[in-house]
Motif scaffolding. Structure first.
Motif, PDB file in Angstrom:
ATOM      1  N   TYR A 122       9.705 -10.867  41.117  1.00 46.35           N
ATOM      2  CA  TYR A 122       9.013  -9.955  40.193  1.00 46.35           C
ATOM      3  C   TYR A 122       9.871  -8.728  39.811  1.00 46.35           C
ATOM      4  O   TYR A 122      10.248  -7.933  40.672  1.00 46.35           O
ATOM      5  N   SER A 171       6.243 -13.107  46.140  1.00 48.63           N
ATOM      6  CA  SER A 171       5.011 -13.174  45.337  1.00 48.63           C
ATOM      7  C   SER A 171       4.618 -14.647  45.240  1.00 48.63           C
ATOM      8  O   SER A 171       5.460 -15.534  45.104  1.00 48.63           O
ATOM      9  N   ASP A 203       2.557 -11.065  48.002  1.00 46.76           N
ATOM     10  CA  ASP A 203       1.958 -10.452  46.822  1.00 46.76           C
ATOM     11  C   ASP A 203       1.136 -11.524  46.099  1.00 46.76           C
ATOM     12  O   ASP A 203       1.689 -12.470  45.535  1.00 46.76           O
ATOM     13  N   SER A 233      -6.156  -6.899  38.356  1.00 44.52           N
ATOM     14  CA  SER A 233      -5.627  -6.910  36.982  1.00 44.52           C
ATOM     15  C   SER A 233      -5.770  -8.267  36.315  1.00 44.52           C
ATOM     16  O   SER A 233      -6.241  -8.379  35.192  1.00 44.52           O
ATOM     17  N   LYS A 234      -5.340  -9.322  37.010  1.00 36.78           N
ATOM     18  CA  LYS A 234      -5.255 -10.613  36.320  1.00 36.78           C
ATOM     19  C   LYS A 234      -6.610 -11.323  36.262  1.00 36.78           C
ATOM     20  O   LYS A 234      -6.747 -12.338  35.591  1.00 36.78           O
TER      21      LYS A 234
HETATM   22  C1  LIG Z   1       3.774 -10.317  41.049  1.00 36.96           C
HETATM   23  C2  LIG Z   1       3.105  -9.058  40.624  1.00 36.96           C
HETATM   24  N1  LIG Z   1       2.811  -8.140  41.556  1.00 36.96           N
HETATM   25  C3  LIG Z   1       2.210  -6.991  41.236  1.00 36.96           C
HETATM   26  C4  LIG Z   1       1.876  -6.699  39.930  1.00 36.96           C
HETATM   27  C5  LIG Z   1       1.221  -5.391  39.635  1.00 36.96           C
HETATM   28  O1  LIG Z   1      -0.053  -5.546  39.131  1.00 36.96           O
HETATM   29  P1  LIG Z   1      -1.121  -4.364  39.079  1.00 36.96           P
HETATM   30  O2  LIG Z   1      -0.404  -3.087  39.413  1.00 36.96           O
HETATM   31  O3  LIG Z   1      -1.635  -4.383  37.685  1.00 36.96           O
HETATM   32  O4  LIG Z   1      -2.150  -4.695  40.090  1.00 36.96           O
HETATM   33  C6  LIG Z   1       2.166  -7.615  38.918  1.00 36.96           C
HETATM   34  C7  LIG Z   1       1.838  -7.314  37.512  1.00 36.96           C
HETATM   35  O5  LIG Z   1       2.068  -8.035  36.598  1.00 36.96           O
HETATM   36  C8  LIG Z   1       2.793  -8.834  39.275  1.00 36.96           C
HETATM   37  O6  LIG Z   1       3.119  -9.737  38.347  1.00 36.96           O
END
Ligand SMILES: Cc1ncc(COP(=O)(O)O)c(C=O)c1O
Length: 410
Positions: A122, A171, A203, A233-234
């Motif tokens: 990421y 992740s 993650d 978020s997702k």
């Molecule tokens: C792998 C990964 N980790 C963390 C995040 C952070 O997401 P957020 O801060 O919106 O929860 C993202 C966002 O795209 C992501 O793709």
């Protein structure tokens, strides 16, 4: 990121934004959020809990208990509220964790690192070290899994836990590739971390059980030395900036202190929107029955669109799509670097992310693969995606990629 922001702000309809990590709008999920907002407005004290209080720095106590209960009841994990902390998004959770565990230590000199057992990884981690480079990354094995398809695997033979490694991080699913580390790979990483007395950070921004954008049977993983990050978020609430961390109580207490120091308290609205859905387990059903099928269908259509755009006369591969919201495209022998490809596409209004950004923590500049890949988001509407993929194929052809001499995968 600057380019992407300006393009979105000023580009208008002709911009094909395949570059960002914006989740899609899912009508059925939007209806859930609308209903929850109406309920919060109607119920006594609802708006106050959602908008008008500072929660304790570690998060709303009832929400922490609900999250612990959900994972305990569903997966049998031996955790309680003391194992949970809220952060302003998963991004902040990673920033806190990496800088808590690694970087310059109190003795001044020793620089501890985060081991990334598989890159590409990421892009959002890359610049998070407040004390310079934080990562030590291991290139993957590359396995051909089908016509025009490949998968990265952890190269355990190259994985060494040296004394400067403070934690292992992955992740799952992986942004940018859509790779999902197998249960076996994760078990081996966990054993390795445990035997060296360091944490394993997983993650789960796209992962199981929520938002559940994961298309392979993969068991959600926990161990007493694991630190798991989740995000709202997702699943459709990026604007609420809600991250959830599950980890050993000592780490969780430190995260609470960091939240207090950096921001006093965390955003409350996401926790209040989600609370009854977590307490009832409805979040699991929505992830399984709404979010995952939505993205899986979109992903299949995106892969078909890529096959149609690139055809068989070009030497191209895409990573197996096991989760997340991206296509990861590889053009072996690409005569230009992915950054030049990015510039040429940008000139035509198509925005992607050049792949080299995801290969941080490993400085083998001679490794051609890192300059031959791009990330494309398929969370956009299909007309935009198809147009964008056609333009990418035209630029690839113009750059001189052909169907000859695909290098062997290692
Ligand atoms: C792998 C990964 N980790 C963390 C995040 C952070 O997401 P957020 O801060 O919106 O929860 C993202 C966002 O795209 C992501 O793709």
């Amino acid at each position: 990121m600057d380019d992407l922001g300006h393009a979105l702000a000023s580009g208008g309809a002709q911009v094909k934004m395949l570059g960002g990590g914006q989740p899609a709008r899912i009508p059925a999920m939007n209806a859930v959020w609308e209903q929850r907002l109406a309920e919060l407005t109607a119920e006594a004290g609802g708006l106050e809990r959602a908008l008008s209080v500072y929660d304790p720095p570690r998060g709303n106590p009832r929400f922490l208990a609900a999250i612990a209960g959900l994972f305990r009841d569903t997966f049998g994990w031996d955790i309680g509220p003391d194992h949970i902390a809220i952060t302003p998004g998963g991004q902040t959770a990673c920033f806190f964790l990496f800088n808590l565990l690694a970087g310059r230590m109190p003795d001044g000199e020793r620089r501890q690192k985060i081991l990334l057992p598989l890159i590409p990884e990421y892009i959002g981690y890359a610049n998070q070290g407040i004390d310079g480079e934080l990562f030590h990354a291991i290139p993957p094995l590359i396995e051909k899994t089908g016509p025009h398809e490949f998968k990265y695997r952890v190269d355990f033979d190259r994985l060494e836990i040296t004394p400067d490694i403070a934690a292992i991080c992955v992740s799952r699913p992986t942004n940018p590739t859509g790779n999902v580390l197998t249960d076996e790979e994760l078990a081996r990483l966990s054993a390795l971390a445990h035997s060296h007395d360091i944490p394993l950070i997983i993650d789960n921004a796209y992962g199981a059980p929520f938002p559940g954008i994961i298309f392979e049977p993969a068991i959600p993983f926990w161990a007493p030395h694991a630190i798991l990050t989740y995000s709202l978020s997702k699943i459709g609430l990026p604007g609420t900036r809600t991250g959830i961390v599950i980890g050993p109580p000592a780490i969780i207490r430190a995260l609470g202190s960091l939240s207090a120091i950096v921001g006093l308290s965390n955003p409350t609205i996401g926790q209040q929107i989600l609370l009854p859905l977590v307490e009832s387990g409805e979040i699991l059903r929505l992830s399984r029955e709404v979010v995952r099928p939505f993205y899986q269908a979109k992903c299949e259509r995106a892969r078909q669109a890529a096959r149609e755009a690139f055809g068989d006369d070009l030497d191209w591969l895409m990573h197996r799509s096991e989760g997340a919201i991206f296509l990861w495209l590889w053009f072996p022998g690409l005569p230009i670097r992915s950054h030049q490809l990015y510039e040429r596409l940008k000139a035509r209004g198509v925005f992607v992310i050049p792949g080299h950004y995801f290969f941080f923590g490993h400085d083998d500049a001679q490794w051609a693969h890192r300059h031959e890949c791009i990330r494309v988001s398929y969370a956009v509407d299909e007309v935009t995606l198809r147009d964008g993929l056609r333009t990418i194929a035209e630029e690839i052809r113009a750059a001189g990629v052909s169907a000859v001499a695909r290098p062997a995968c290692s």
